[in-house]
Design an enzyme around this catalytic site. Structure first.
Site: not given
Ligand SMILES: *Cc1c(COP(=O)(O)O)cnc(C)c1O
Length: 415
Positions: A53, A55, A198, A224, A227, A233
């Site tokens: 932990y 925090e 994003d 993220t 990807k 993840r």
């Molecule tokens: C994949 C994605 C997310 C969400 O990601 P998670 O890890 O699945 O919660 C948010 N925004 C965009 C543009 C994405 O492609």
């Protein structure tokens, strides 16, 4: 990583993991949000850091015993800063959706207006789709792409002037073109809106120098890490120093509890990998491979949404071939090729049975596929779609897929 204890104690879970490894080894993974992490990343995920932990933030923790955790988290922060040229980075978000929620609550008040892209034009659920909780709390309005498939900047500006959003949001899940961050920032400045990008899908291409980087231009950027970036993840938030406190307080204690430090260690490793010269070459090849598919599908007479691709993915209307996106996804599955059905802009069909499929090259490029292999893959996808009712033909393609994957072993260490 031979999972010996696991196999002894819980052969059922061990068998599922083994089968999943085999599925990944023997199929063509073309879901554009997926990738294959290195064994180093897997080792960090399975490390004792999961026991701790911690925090708070490095140097400011609520619990004792965080000296090594602090080293790991600080390393992840420093490497992410270097990779993207960020002023401030928070590496604790558990995934992309919670990262975006943390940003909304850091910088906005309930009821505030956010201008984001329509889902069917490539936007993401977390950008205010009506099925999400966030859509009940904030007032999301949606811009779209124009007939040429570019973001309709005139319309975006007109909407910004009319609705006076507190935030303008870019960055997408199914949009395949470059984004002109300066122009969007200029519109935001005109109406006094914050800017958020994003880059969940394209972070790896940005880190590898193959796409425009919004980090120096925008107020806040989320991504993220699993990807194109090819890490575990999870997610990170990058922002200007002037809003760093709000962002950090919003992630913890505002929204999350204890950070997942095994995951943060794996992020640090992925960032180290992305800082190496070989990663630039990887990012370049992702785009080259997508361009091979673009040409193939154009030659085969498909309709490419947004007019083609500048990144790692393609959104393809398959209905001119006499089937739906769902039917194409099922046929391709039988041929050993994994893609996902997807809405096309203003899709006349339903989300569960839309007109399109979305596919991309990050995972196959990690496997070592180059132009020659992508030519084969393009041919097989077309063959599978044109013969979608012929199970014999689909099985034939699956055999060819299997032969090809054997030449590109994915995790020899884990066999
Ligand atoms: C994949 C994605 C997310 C969400 O990601 P998670 O890890 O699945 O919660 C948010 N925004 C965009 C543009 C994405 O492609």
């Amino acid at each position: 990583m031979n999972h010996q204890k696991l196999a002894q104690f819980d052969p059922i879970v061990a068998a599922s993991i083994k089968h999943e490894l085999n599925r990944q080894e023997t199929g063509l993974e073309m879901i554009p949000s997926e990738n294959f992490v290195s064994v180093a990343v897997l080792e960090a995920l399975g490390s004792v850091l999961t026991n701790k932990y911690s925090e708070g933030y490095p140097g400011k923790r609520y619990y004792g015993g965080c000296e090594f955790i602090d080293e790991v988290e600080q390393l992840a922060i420093d490497r992410a800063k270097q990779l993207f040229g960020a002023e401030h980075v928070n590496v604790q978000p558990l995934s992309g959706a919670p990262a975006n929620i943390a940003v909304y609550f850091a910088l906005l008040k309930p009821g505030d207006t956010i201008l984001g892209m329509d889902l069917s034009h490539g936007g993401h659920l977390t950008h205010g789709h009506p099925v999400t909780h966030m859509a009940k709390i904030f007032n999301f309005i949606r811009y779209k792409t124009n007939a040429e498939g570019k973001i309709d900047l005139d319309n975006l500006r007109a909407m910004a002037l009319e609705h006076k959003p507190k935030m303008i949001l870019v960055g997408y899940s199914a949009y395949s073109r470059e984004i002109e961050y300066e122009k969007i920032k200029a519109i935001a400045d005109e109406v006094g809106a914050l800017t958020m990008a994003d880059i969940a899908h394209i972070a790896g291409l940005i880190a590898g120098g193959q796409m425009n980087n919004p980090v120096p231009i925008f107020d806040v950027v989320t991504t993220t890490t699993h990807k194109t970036l090819r890490g575990p993840r999870g997610a990170i938030i990058m922002c200007k120093e002037k809003i760093a406190k709000e962002i950090d307080k919003s992630v913890f204690p505002g929204f999350q509890g204890g950070p997942h430090e095994n995951n943060i260690a794996a992020k640090a490793i992925a960032f180290k990998e992305a800082l190496e010269p070989a990663y630039k070459e990887y990012a370049r090849q992702i785009k080259v491979n997508a361009k091979v598919l673009e040409k193939k599908f154009n030659d085969f007479g498909y309709k490419l949404m947004f007019g083609g691709t500048d990144n790692h993915l393609l959104l393809i209307d398959v209905t001119p071939k006499g089937l739906s996106g769902k039917e194409a996804q099922i046929a391709l599955d039988k041929a050993g090729i994994t893609v996902n059905k997807n809405m096309i802009p203003d899709d006349p069909r339903s989300p569960m049975d839309p007109s399109g499929i979305r596919l991309g090259t990050p995972a196959l490029t990690t496997r070592g596929f180059k132009e020659a292999e992508m030519e084969l893959v393009g041919n097989w996808i077309n063959e599978a779609i044109e013969n979608w009712k012929d199970d014999g033909k689909l099985a034939e393609i699956k055999n060819k897929v299997l032969e090809l994957t054997k030449k590109f072993p994915l995790y020899p260490e884990l066999q």
